[in-house]
Every structure is written in C-alpha cells, then in structure tokens.
Design a protein around this motif. Sequence first.
Motif, PDB file in Angstrom:
ATOM      1  N   ALA A  90       4.340   9.883 -10.061  1.00 24.65           N
ATOM      2  CA  ALA A  90       3.227  10.569  -9.406  1.00 24.65           C
ATOM      3  C   ALA A  90       3.291  12.075  -9.663  1.00 24.65           C
ATOM      4  CB  ALA A  90       3.253  10.291  -7.903  1.00 24.65           C
ATOM      5  N   ASN A 145       0.806  -1.226   0.000  1.00 27.75           N
ATOM      6  CA  ASN A 145       0.000   0.000   0.000  1.00 27.75           C
ATOM      7  C   ASN A 145       0.841   1.278   0.000  1.00 27.75           C
ATOM      8  OD1 ASN A 145      -2.311  -1.603   0.145  1.00 27.75           O
ATOM      9  ND2 ASN A 145      -2.278  -1.611   2.390  1.00 27.75           N
ATOM     10  N   TYR A 178       8.994   6.079  -8.741  1.00 31.71           N
ATOM     11  CA  TYR A 178       7.556   6.132  -8.485  1.00 31.71           C
ATOM     12  C   TYR A 178       7.115   7.544  -8.088  1.00 31.71           C
ATOM     13  CZ  TYR A 178       7.617   0.992  -8.499  1.00 31.71           C
ATOM     14  OH  TYR A 178       7.755  -0.326  -8.841  1.00 31.71           O
ATOM     15  N   MET A 183       1.451   8.434  -3.865  1.00 32.09           N
ATOM     16  CA  MET A 183       0.426   9.007  -4.738  1.00 32.09           C
ATOM     17  C   MET A 183      -0.380  10.124  -4.092  1.00 32.09           C
ATOM     18  SD  MET A 183       0.744   7.738  -7.668  1.00 32.09           S
ATOM     19  CE  MET A 183      -0.707   8.551  -8.320  1.00 32.09           C
ATOM     20  N   LYS A 184      -0.396  10.178  -2.778  1.00 36.66           N
ATOM     21  CA  LYS A 184      -1.186  11.200  -2.094  1.00 36.66           C
ATOM     22  C   LYS A 184      -0.377  12.475  -1.890  1.00 36.66           C
ATOM     23  CE  LYS A 184      -4.515   8.207   0.263  1.00 36.66           C
ATOM     24  NZ  LYS A 184      -5.105   7.790   1.545  1.00 36.66           N
ATOM     25  N   TYR A 229       2.261  12.706 -13.283  1.00 34.62           N
ATOM     26  CA  TYR A 229       0.822  12.473 -13.461  1.00 34.62           C
ATOM     27  C   TYR A 229       0.000  13.646 -12.933  1.00 34.62           C
ATOM     28  CZ  TYR A 229      -3.779  10.276 -12.855  1.00 34.62           C
ATOM     29  OH  TYR A 229      -5.119   9.987 -12.886  1.00 34.62           O
ATOM     30  N   ASN A 230       0.441  14.217 -11.816  1.00 37.22           N
ATOM     31  CA  ASN A 230      -0.310  15.293 -11.179  1.00 37.22           C
ATOM     32  C   ASN A 230       0.019  16.673 -11.722  1.00 37.22           C
ATOM     33  OD1 ASN A 230      -2.014  14.404  -8.589  1.00 37.22           O
ATOM     34  ND2 ASN A 230      -0.246  13.043  -8.785  1.00 37.22           N
ATOM     35  N   CYS A 281       8.990  10.132   1.833  1.00 40.10           N
ATOM     36  CA  CYS A 281       8.916   8.678   1.701  1.00 40.10           C
ATOM     37  C   CYS A 281       9.806   7.992   2.731  1.00 40.10           C
ATOM     38  CB  CYS A 281       9.344   8.252   0.295  1.00 40.10           C
ATOM     39  SG  CYS A 281       8.129   8.585  -0.994  1.00 40.10           S
ATOM     40  N   VAL A 308       2.912   2.758  -2.221  1.00 37.49           N
ATOM     41  CA  VAL A 308       2.826   3.642  -3.389  1.00 37.49           C
ATOM     42  C   VAL A 308       1.506   4.413  -3.377  1.00 37.49           C
ATOM     43  CG1 VAL A 308       2.762   3.739  -5.908  1.00 37.49           C
ATOM     44  CG2 VAL A 308       4.332   2.162  -4.761  1.00 37.49           C
ATOM     45  N   ARG A 309       0.417   3.726  -3.067  1.00 32.67           N
ATOM     46  CA  ARG A 309      -0.904   4.367  -3.049  1.00 32.67           C
ATOM     47  C   ARG A 309      -1.040   5.360  -1.896  1.00 32.67           C
ATOM     48  NH1 ARG A 309      -5.402   0.563  -1.057  1.00 32.67           N
ATOM     49  NH2 ARG A 309      -4.477   1.283   0.912  1.00 32.67           N
ATOM     50  N   ASP A 310      -0.652   4.935  -0.688  1.00 36.98           N
ATOM     51  CA  ASP A 310      -0.925   5.732   0.508  1.00 36.98           C
ATOM     52  C   ASP A 310       0.090   6.844   0.753  1.00 36.98           C
ATOM     53  OD1 ASP A 310      -3.055   4.062   0.908  1.00 36.98           O
ATOM     54  OD2 ASP A 310      -2.070   2.829   2.435  1.00 36.98           O
TER      55      ASP A 310
END
Length: 462
Positions: free
Chosen positions: A197, A136, A193, A143-144, A200-201, A157, A138-140
């Motif tokens: 992110a 989780n 990663y 990406m946030k 992408y943002n 990180c 990468v997502r938590d």
Amino acid sequence: MNYTEYMEYLTKKYGQDIAELTKAASKSDVINPKLYEKYDVKRGLRDINGNGVICGLTEISEITAFGKDAEGNKVPVNGELYYRGVNIRDFVKGAAGRRFAFEEATYLLLFGHLPSKEHLERFCELLGDLRVLHPNFVRDIIMKAPSKDMMNMLARCVLSLYSYDPKADNTSRRNVMRQSLHLIAQFPLLCVYSQKAYNYNNSDASLCIHKPKKELSTAETILYTLRDDMKFSQLEAQVLDLCLVLHAEHGGGNNSTFTTHVVTSSGTDTYSSVAASLGSLKGPKHGGANIKVCEMFDAIKENVPDFERGKLTDYIAKILDKEAFDKTGLVYGMGHAVYSLSDPRADILKEFAEKLAVEKGMEKEYEMRKSVADIAAELIAEKRKIYKGVSPNVDFYSGFVYDMLGLPRELYTPLFAVARIAGWSAHRIEELTNGGKIIRPGYQAVAKRQKYVPLESRKLDQ
C-alpha cells in the motif's frame, strides 16, 4: 481549504508562539548532569560501564559477554545468546539446511522446551491456519491513509485488530496465548501488505496482493507475498529464516522488550502492549539501526568505489572524526551495548551472508564489508576510550542480507518486528504469570520550590 491546508495555515499562524513555548519548555527542563552523580542515578538504566541495571528476572533468554579470569576478575569473552537455555549457535547448527527454524525458535521461546517432530509439525500447521486477516481488513485498514512510515502503519494495524477481537480485553493466560499466536502468524501479512500500500501510494508501482499459502514457513510467506512473481530460491528463504531466528529475542533488557513488561504490568490488552513495543522498536537507536548501516555503506561505495583498503581506512577515519557520512562520528553496525569481543548473531549471519553473496555474485562487496569491520575495530580502539572490545553487531550484516534479497528498505525494521513479536509474546506471558505489581520506577525531583503568584501579579517574561 482541506484539512492538510488548514493544518499548514495554523502552523504558520502560531509558528512564533510555538517557537517561544518550545524555548521556554527547553529552558525549564535542563537538568545539571552533576545531579545524576550526586543522587547516584543510573542514566538509561545503565552503570558507568554500560551494564544494564538489574530490574527483573527472566527464563526466556540470556546474553553473556563477560567471564572471569583465574583471579576472579571480570574479563570480556566471545558473546553468547541463549533461548530458554539453548545456545543460539547450537540451535542454528542443528536446524541449518534441514528445516526452517523460526517456527521452532518461536515454540522454544513460548513454551520453554524444544518441540518433538510431531509437535513442531502441528505448531507450523497452526500458524499456517492462523495466517489470515478479516476479508475487509486490507481494504478498510491497510489501504486507507497509508502512513509515510511503515512502523506507524504496523502499529495502526495492530491497534485496529483490537476491534476485530470479541475478547480483546481478556488478559487470561489462555486468551493472551491465543492473541499472541494470531499476531505471530499475521505479522508477515501486515508488514508486506502495508508495504504494498505504501509503495502504491508513493510511487508509480502497481498494486499486487498475494494471498498466503498455509504450507509455507514465515520466511517463505514473506518472500512469496512480497515478490510480484512469488518466486524465491531455497537459500534466500533459509537466510531470511535465519535472520528471523536471530532477531526473535534478545534478553529482557532491550528497550522494546522492557516496554512489553512495563505496559503489560499495567493490566492492559495485548494489542496495546504490542503497539507500545512497536513504538519503541521504531526508534533509530533500536530497530532502525540496520538502515543506518546500509546508508553508511552506500556512502562508502560512492566514495571508495574500488574498495581499496588504504582508501577505506582513510574514509572510515573521516567518519570517526565527524568529517564524512552523517558526521556523527559513528561507524554504524560496530559495537553493542552488551557484547564485547563478539556478537554471536553477527558471527552466525556473517557465514550465511557469504553463501548468499556467492549466489548473488556479490563476493567483492562481502569482502569489502569484512575489511570495513577489521579497519573500524582497529580505528575505534585507537581513537575512542572504550571499556570493552568492539566488533560487528547483527545490524552490520542483516541490512546487507536484506539488500541481497532485494527487500525494500522501508521493510527492514518491520521485519525485525515480525521476528521480535515471538519474544515480546513470551515476555508478556511471563510478566502476566509472575508480575502482579505494576512496574513503577522512581525519579528524583530536583526542581527548586517556588511560590504561587496570582495571575495579576505575574510579569510578562515569567
């Protein structure tokens, strides 16, 4: 209103107050430069010749830039860099074209000796197995709320990894070694990663996350996970691997490594120590220098598109005279705080940059950079009062290599961290092994004494 709007409202509301407080603080913080001479304070921990003040001992790496002549006088010589006593030129020559060397350099820095074939294979297998993140994470975490700065994302990180470690505060040598190996293996993923992110943002790019392959080297992993098609040439991976080797360590006196020693000496955890070093490396005077080199060459190509030597000379003279580029008077990528006649890392990287330029069809730009180096060295010697020679440093060519590899510029400094985590880890363990005392330098107080004035008796302009 949302949080961002509220912060903007407060900034506007108290804008004048903040301006006045800043002015008051700045006025009270000015120190007379003559006091540094009076108290013999080495500003920046350097003497008048730019040499670092010796404040520690290390067995991890060594930089040499000066020798002695027949009469015993100090003279500049070609620079040399040693990892655990092994000359970096010999190290690169021994590995070039036959194997990826960053893992071998990491082993040497951590354990003090060159590995056998069996030990190196086992070490590479270990790093490959450790190159994973919590399902989780990468997502938590990544990406946030991506930051606009990649180094801040990387630091966040690292600090977040503390929460995933059941023995995060254990500073035993064995546990710190475990943590260090995990971070060395995970840094390529954290960087790539985070960049995905960020991209992408901040653009219309699609989000594509590739899982790593255990059998790939660190350099191969970066290219494999970064590129959408996951493809790269052998030469591309080898040159990137070389960049990692050359950036892995550079003496205990550089700013971020010294930070490692200082923070480690307090007894704090590995994640806090690494985050502090990342904060140091982020600075444009340290890890961010290669981006300034790239921006300078962008300006050179825009203003001298035909690369004619006479025009290059005129433009570089304008840079030095603060009339061109960013008007600081600096030719970025030229000169070094320690090296004099040459930076061995630049010498090595220059050769491989030429090979990559041939593969990429960029020979003309490579030759232009060689010309700029020659011209800048002559003009700097002519226009500046210098105590030692000036030559290209590693940043002069590393940014060019990264450009040829098609790497996004926001990744340049994080890639520095991917390499330097090896050196930081070695120095952290060395400090834990030999330190004992917290590093606490002294500052000479120069403020005048003043009496306490009761609140009702103070003047408005005080």
